[in-house]
Write a protein that holds these residues in place. Structure first.
Motif, short mmCIF file in Angstrom:
data_model
loop_
_atom_site.label_atom_id
_atom_site.label_comp_id
_atom_site.label_asym_id
_atom_site.label_seq_id
_atom_site.Cartn_x
_atom_site.Cartn_y
_atom_site.Cartn_z
N ASP A 49 0.82 -1.21 0.00
CA ASP A 49 0.00 0.00 0.00
C ASP A 49 0.85 1.26 0.00
O ASP A 49 0.34 2.36 -0.27
CB ASP A 49 -0.93 -0.01 1.22
N TYR A 50 2.13 1.12 0.32
CA TYR A 50 3.06 2.25 0.27
C TYR A 50 3.97 2.16 -0.95
O TYR A 50 4.97 2.87 -1.04
CB TYR A 50 3.89 2.31 1.55
N GLY A 51 3.63 1.27 -1.88
CA GLY A 51 4.41 1.14 -3.10
C GLY A 51 5.70 0.37 -2.94
O GLY A 51 6.60 0.49 -3.77
N LEU A 52 5.80 -0.46 -1.89
CA LEU A 52 7.02 -1.21 -1.64
C LEU A 52 6.83 -2.68 -2.01
O LEU A 52 5.71 -3.19 -2.04
CB LEU A 52 7.42 -1.07 -0.17
N ASP A 53 7.92 -3.35 -2.26
CA ASP A 53 7.90 -4.76 -2.67
C ASP A 53 7.96 -5.65 -1.43
O ASP A 53 9.00 -5.80 -0.81
CB ASP A 53 9.09 -5.04 -3.59
N ALA A 54 6.82 -6.26 -1.10
CA ALA A 54 6.75 -7.09 0.09
C ALA A 54 7.57 -8.37 -0.05
O ALA A 54 7.94 -8.98 0.96
CB ALA A 54 5.29 -7.44 0.39
N SER A 55 7.88 -8.78 -1.27
CA SER A 55 8.64 -10.02 -1.46
C SER A 55 10.07 -9.89 -0.96
O SER A 55 10.75 -10.90 -0.75
CB SER A 55 8.63 -10.43 -2.93
N LYS A 56 10.54 -8.67 -0.79
CA LYS A 56 11.91 -8.46 -0.33
C LYS A 56 12.00 -8.30 1.19
O LYS A 56 13.05 -7.97 1.73
CB LYS A 56 12.50 -7.21 -1.00
N LEU A 57 10.89 -8.55 1.86
CA LEU A 57 10.84 -8.38 3.30
C LEU A 57 11.67 -9.45 3.99
O LEU A 57 11.48 -10.65 3.76
CB LEU A 57 9.39 -8.45 3.78
N GLY A 58 12.57 -9.05 4.88
CA GLY A 58 13.38 -10.00 5.63
C GLY A 58 12.66 -10.48 6.87
O GLY A 58 11.72 -9.84 7.35
N PRO A 59 13.08 -11.62 7.44
CA PRO A 59 12.41 -12.17 8.62
C PRO A 59 12.48 -11.27 9.85
O PRO A 59 11.63 -11.33 10.72
CB PRO A 59 13.14 -13.50 8.85
N SER A 60 13.50 -10.42 9.92
CA SER A 60 13.66 -9.55 11.09
C SER A 60 12.63 -8.42 11.12
O SER A 60 12.48 -7.75 12.14
CB SER A 60 15.07 -8.95 11.11
N ALA A 61 11.91 -8.22 10.02
CA ALA A 61 10.95 -7.12 9.98
C ALA A 61 9.80 -7.31 10.96
O ALA A 61 9.15 -6.35 11.36
CB ALA A 61 10.39 -6.97 8.56
N ARG A 62 9.54 -8.54 11.37
CA ARG A 62 8.46 -8.81 12.31
C ARG A 62 8.97 -8.92 13.74
O ARG A 62 8.22 -9.29 14.65
CB ARG A 62 7.70 -10.07 11.92
N LYS A 63 10.24 -8.61 13.95
CA LYS A 63 10.81 -8.66 15.29
C LYS A 63 10.81 -7.27 15.91
O LYS A 63 11.32 -6.32 15.33
CB LYS A 63 12.25 -9.19 15.23
N THR A 64 10.20 -7.15 17.08
CA THR A 64 10.18 -5.86 17.78
C THR A 64 11.59 -5.54 18.28
O THR A 64 12.18 -6.33 19.02
CB THR A 64 9.19 -5.89 18.95
N LEU A 65 12.11 -4.39 17.88
CA LEU A 65 13.46 -4.00 18.27
C LEU A 65 13.43 -3.00 19.42
O LEU A 65 12.49 -2.19 19.52
CB LEU A 65 14.18 -3.34 17.09
N PRO A 66 14.44 -3.01 20.28
CA PRO A 66 14.58 -1.92 21.25
C PRO A 66 14.65 -0.59 20.50
O PRO A 66 15.19 -0.52 19.39
CB PRO A 66 15.90 -2.23 21.96
N ILE A 67 14.12 0.46 21.11
CA ILE A 67 14.05 1.74 20.44
C ILE A 67 15.43 2.25 20.04
O ILE A 67 15.59 2.84 18.96
CB ILE A 67 13.33 2.77 21.33
N ALA A 68 16.45 2.03 20.86
CA ALA A 68 17.79 2.49 20.49
C ALA A 68 18.24 1.83 19.18
O ALA A 68 18.82 2.49 18.31
CB ALA A 68 18.78 2.18 21.61
N GLU A 69 17.95 0.54 19.01
CA GLU A 69 18.32 -0.15 17.78
C GLU A 69 17.45 0.30 16.62
O GLU A 69 17.93 0.45 15.49
CB GLU A 69 18.18 -1.67 17.97
#
Length: 264
Positions: A49-69
């Motif tokens: 919906d933002y014009g990005l290619d979801a097929s290039k999504l890495g597995p870490s995208a669903r991992k909640t990161l500490p705010i500093a990271e």
């Protein structure tokens, strides 16, 4: 420390670390801060919906990161001041919990009591969708209010959302404990609560535990690994019902050290 003061103290997940100065120059109001969050993050489930290619999504995208990271990742992609919205392809990819955690971190940095909450939203579909939002204390009224920093102009159009995203009606979002008790009273079908195809009282239990833990300063936990649970274990044993009723009614009670049964 008062009960409210504790919600202005950063946890390891909300602590911005070396990025504290960058946050200090941001506006103090929750509305502008939510807008800034939207210019820094993009949700992994809505990339197309933002014009990005979801097929290039890495597995870490669903991992909640500490705010500093998370802020380090944002600055590596685009090192302009945080208040300047990035194009979608230069935002950091995360989930609803990342949006909630970032708004919470910004508010705490401004001295506003805030916390992440886990529950179910009514505005993504006709049923109750697993979701995370930010709850913050209104200094003027002394009331806790709900804010969903993920609700931007795109989501408003797609989902016909009309309410104020930084002062949401309580009817739009049920805390996990409220959802559990609503089901237990027979006022809602457990199958109407869940995440995608995983629905029912077992998943509501998952969120009851996660909301309880976040109120004990643990925004992530082993309960986030619910996808690993075999189908046979996706049920609530009868001897847990009374305990879960109490936990749902008093989610802010002292932390219950309970390990997921499929990891025991």
């Amino acid at each position: 420390m008062t009960s409210l003061d504790r919600w202005t103290v950063h946890t390891p997940m909300s602590d911005p670390g070396q990025h504290a100065r960058a946050i200090a120059v941001l506006p103090d109001e929750v509305g502008p801060l939510a807008g800034i969050v939207q210019g820094l993050l993009v949700h992994s489930s809505w990339l197309g919906d933002y014009g990005l290619d979801a097929s290039k999504l890495g597995p870490s995208a669903r991992k909640t990161l500490p705010i500093a990271e998370r802020l380090a990742d944002i600055m590596q992609r685009d090192d302009r001041p945080l208040a300047q919205a990035r194009p979608a392809d230069r935002r950091s990819v995360g989930t609803c919990r990342d949006f909630a955690l970032m708004l919470c971190a910004f508010l705490r940095s401004k001295g506003v009591p805030a916390r992440v909450r886990c529950g179910f939203a009514s505005y993504f579909s006709t049923e109750w969708e697993d979701h995370w939002i930010c709850e913050y204390r209104d200094g003027g009224t002394g009331e806790w209010r709900l804010a969903d920093a993920q609700i931007d102009s795109m989501l408003r159009r797609r989902k016909h959302i009309e309410f104020d995203a930084v002062d949401m009606p309580r009817s739009a979002f049920l805390m996990a404990g409220e959802a559990w008790l609503t089901c237990r009273r027979g006022e809602a079908e457990p199958a109407s609560f869940g995440h995608g195809g995983t629905t029912g009282l077992w998943f509501v239990k998952i969120n009851v535990l996660r909301d309880h833990l976040v109120l004990n300063d643990r925004e992530t936990s082993e309960w986030d690994r619910w996808r690993e649970a075999p189908q046979a274990s996706r049920q609530v044993p009868p001897d847990e019902l009374a305990w879960l009723d109490d936990l749902a009614a008093r989610p802010d009670q002292s932390r219950v050290a309970r390990k997921p049964d499929w990891l025991a």
